[in-house]
Design a protein around this motif. Structure first.
Motif, mmCIF file in Angstrom:
data_model
loop_
_atom_site.group_PDB
_atom_site.id
_atom_site.type_symbol
_atom_site.label_atom_id
_atom_site.label_comp_id
_atom_site.label_asym_id
_atom_site.label_seq_id
_atom_site.Cartn_x
_atom_site.Cartn_y
_atom_site.Cartn_z
ATOM 1 N N LEU A 206 0.613 -1.343 0.168
ATOM 2 C CA LEU A 206 0.396 -0.465 -0.263
ATOM 3 C C LEU A 206 0.852 0.766 -0.003
ATOM 4 O O LEU A 206 -0.233 2.225 -0.582
ATOM 5 N N ALA A 207 1.886 0.951 0.736
ATOM 6 C CA ALA A 207 2.477 2.579 0.289
ATOM 7 C C ALA A 207 3.413 2.761 -0.710
ATOM 8 O O ALA A 207 3.419 3.780 -0.926
ATOM 9 N N ASP A 208 4.179 1.864 -1.816
ATOM 10 C CA ASP A 208 4.768 1.717 -2.514
ATOM 11 C C ASP A 208 3.181 2.612 -3.153
ATOM 12 O O ASP A 208 3.699 3.395 -4.001
ATOM 13 N N TYR A 209 1.876 1.813 -3.809
ATOM 14 C CA TYR A 209 0.563 2.700 -4.671
ATOM 15 C C TYR A 209 0.145 4.088 -3.943
ATOM 16 O O TYR A 209 0.638 5.079 -4.881
ATOM 17 N N ARG A 210 0.850 4.531 -2.895
ATOM 18 C CA ARG A 210 0.534 5.924 -2.092
ATOM 19 C C ARG A 210 1.511 6.520 -1.880
ATOM 20 O O ARG A 210 1.758 7.560 -1.531
ATOM 21 N N ASN A 211 2.390 6.660 -2.514
ATOM 22 C CA ASN A 211 4.307 7.151 -3.503
ATOM 23 C C ASN A 211 3.886 8.707 -3.520
ATOM 24 O O ASN A 211 3.244 8.336 -4.691
ATOM 25 N N PRO A 212 3.674 9.517 -2.580
ATOM 26 C CA PRO A 212 4.233 10.455 -3.582
ATOM 27 C C PRO A 212 4.175 11.451 -4.430
ATOM 28 O O PRO A 212 4.266 11.567 -5.646
ATOM 29 N N GLN A 213 5.412 10.548 -4.845
ATOM 30 C CA GLN A 213 6.040 10.512 -6.319
ATOM 31 C C GLN A 213 5.633 9.932 -7.119
ATOM 32 O O GLN A 213 5.525 10.114 -8.356
ATOM 33 N N LEU A 214 4.466 8.953 -7.266
ATOM 34 C CA LEU A 214 3.846 8.516 -8.066
ATOM 35 C C LEU A 214 2.329 9.739 -8.602
ATOM 36 O O LEU A 214 1.956 9.399 -9.815
ATOM 37 N N PHE A 215 2.482 9.896 -7.893
ATOM 38 C CA PHE A 215 1.686 11.542 -7.971
ATOM 39 C C PHE A 215 1.711 12.876 -8.351
ATOM 40 O O PHE A 215 1.422 13.461 -9.180
ATOM 41 N N GLU A 216 3.270 13.436 -8.531
ATOM 42 C CA GLU A 216 3.544 14.502 -7.688
ATOM 43 C C GLU A 216 3.448 14.729 -9.412
ATOM 44 O O GLU A 216 3.534 16.105 -10.200
ATOM 45 N N GLU A 217 4.034 13.766 -10.564
ATOM 46 C CA GLU A 217 4.804 13.984 -12.209
ATOM 47 C C GLU A 217 2.703 13.645 -12.756
ATOM 48 O O GLU A 217 3.354 12.997 -14.023
ATOM 49 N N THR A 218 1.680 13.344 -12.116
ATOM 50 C CA THR A 218 0.970 12.324 -13.004
ATOM 51 C C THR A 218 -0.125 13.456 -13.159
ATOM 52 O O THR A 218 -0.341 13.391 -12.275
ATOM 53 N N CYS A 219 -1.232 13.058 -14.204
ATOM 54 C CA CYS A 219 -2.238 13.893 -14.359
ATOM 55 C C CYS A 219 -3.242 12.898 -13.502
ATOM 56 O O CYS A 219 -3.086 12.426 -13.246
ATOM 57 N N ALA A 220 -4.247 13.599 -13.534
ATOM 58 C CA ALA A 220 -5.823 13.336 -12.929
ATOM 59 C C ALA A 220 -6.491 12.398 -13.101
ATOM 60 O O ALA A 220 -6.661 11.375 -11.984
#
Length: 465
Positions: A206-220
């Motif tokens: 779960l921590a990997d899926y919610r890794n902030p890095q995955l969202f910083e550069e990702t569109c909505a």
């Protein structure tokens, strides 16, 4: 919402032999019992909306949530989660990292994703290392999609994200295998130890899926698909507590999950800055609200009911064998689940004719977090006083739909902006007669074109009420 029981149970309920269980507060539950013996005889196999259409939630494995997580259903529920995650994260291979194109988003929208999931269930497509071969699965959608997938695959940033997801999926798969083995252990102490260890692996995944890095550069649109994967893992964590009969802990995490889904959805909506992405998100978020959250609320009702049972009833429930009632539904359930309707898309197309980008986005926000309506209600109430619209008192505004509230807000906002422009002697003047009004959206700081004439008709209709 109506529960769909196996045919044998449905027939028994119709004949008065069986009775659907209700909570002490009158809430219908996904379980039936014998009216004579009191024996629990079966679980629901699905949910129907008020019009009788089947539920196809995005991020909720329906079997797992409606089965009550009995032992014989666990393996099936685990496989359903693995399939869902594989499909959802595979769609990011089309969406990519930057601004998603309309063609790409339409290829993996809500309804296309449901079709992909069914193709996996029918063994037409395989999930390998957490991904499916989208080039093969989408080959009938044209060469442009295939070229886009190849282009995304060459993106170094996407490849970094994909490797994180591959690792997370692998860890999740190991946790599921460990849970499957744990459920076969007879010694209660050893079983609970194995479940605890598997749950620890789930938290790590779960921590990997919610890794902030995955969202910083990702569109909505890419973000919502990763979040949907994380919500599935959260459900499995709830399930591990439930099979250990830690109902308080399971209930607490389920409450938190529903709140998290609402918060995450609002954050995704507010990060959406294009109409193409809103076209993708609106049906998706709508279904999360109308189906996924309802299924989780049903699960919550079952947990609360189980906590209220006396020890004798809990023992009776634990000793119930539902295998016989469930085995007769396979062919019927396949036909039942093959029906895919698109009410969310139909609703969105209607709203799109009567609203603009910012209003539509606000409506989605209010859907997931109704408490955020208050700011708009207060603004409308104050602004309407300038024009002697006495109907817009707070008590009335609380009763109107999200659609009406949002459109009214933008109607008054346009007029307010127009007045400011007049006071500053700006050359461009916005008035109610204009069909297109150019304003700056305070929430996303971008220019939007508002159909002021349509909003004007909305307010007049409302005042006439």
């Amino acid at each position: 919402m109506l529960f769909q029981f196996p045919p044998m149970i449905e027939a028994g309920i119709a004949a008065g032999q069986y009775l659907q269980v209700f909570s002490s507060t009158g809430v219908p539950l996904s379980i039936a019992r014998d009216t004579t013996t009191g024996q629990f005889v079966g679980n629901a196999i699905g949910l129907l909306d008020q019009s009788g259409l089947p539920f196809h939630p995005i991020a909720v494995p329906l079997d797992l949530a409606t089965s009550g997580l009995e032992m014989y259903q666990m393996h099936k529920g685990f496989q359903s989660v693995l399939t869902n995650i594989g499909i959802l994260q595979s769609t990011t291979s089309v969406i990519g990292m930057g601004v998603a194109t309309g063609v790409a988003l339409s290829a993996v929208n809500l309804y296309q994703t449901i079709k992909l999931r069914k193709a996996v269930e029918r063994l037409e497509i395989k999930v390998e290392n957490g991904f499916i071969d989208l080039k093969q699965a989408l080959k009938n959608q044209g060469s442009e999609i295939i070229q886009h997938i190849d282009q995304v695959a060459k993106d170094i940033k996407f490849e970094q994200h994909r490797l994180i997801l591959v690792r997370a999926y692998g860890l999740f798969t190991q946790a599921i295998n460990r849970l499957n083995s744990a459920m076969k252990i007879q010694d209660i102490s050893r079983k609970n130890t194995e479940i605890d260890l598997a749950r620890s692996m789930l938290f790590e995944s779960l921590a990997d899926y919610r890794n902030p890095q995955l969202f910083e550069e990702t569109c909505a649109s890419g973000s919502v698909r990763r979040l949907e994967c994380s919500w599935l893992i959260e459900q499995m964590i709830v399930g591990t507590y439930q099979v250990q009969h830690e109902l308080v802990a399971a209930s607490d995490r389920l409450v938190n999950l529903q709140q998290q889904m609402r918060e995450d959805s609002v954050n995704v909506i507010m990060s959406c800055d294009s109409e193409e992405e809103l076209d993708f998100l609106f049906p998706e978020i709508n279904r999360l609200h109308d189906q996924d959250l309802i299924v989780l609320a049903s699960w919550q009702n079952n947990l609360d009911w189980m906590q209220s049972l006396p020890p004798s009833e809990l023992k009776l429930l634990a000793s119930s064998d539902f295998n016989q009632s469930q085995t007769v539904v396979n062919s019927n359930k396949k036909q039942f689940n093959d029906i895919i309707q698109q009410p969310e898309l139909e609703l969105y197309e209607i709203l799109k004719q009567k609203s603009h980008f910012s209003s539509l986005r606000d409506q989605l926000v209010f859907m997931m977090k109704p408490e955020l309506r208050e700011e708009y209600e207060n603004y409308i109430s104050e602004e309407s006083k300038k024009y002697d619209h006495k109907v817009f008192i707070p008590s009335n505004l609380k009763q109107i739909s999200n659609f009406t509230l949002s459109n009214l807000f933008w109607y008054f906002y346009i007029r307010d902006e127009s007045q400011h422009q007049e006071e500053q002697n700006e050359p461009e003047h916005i008035n109610d007669a204009q069909y297109n009004a150019q304003i700056k959206c305070p929430s996303c700081n971008r220019l939007n074109y508002v159909k002021a004439e349509m909003l004007n008709s909305v307010i007049k209709l409302y005042i006439l009420k």
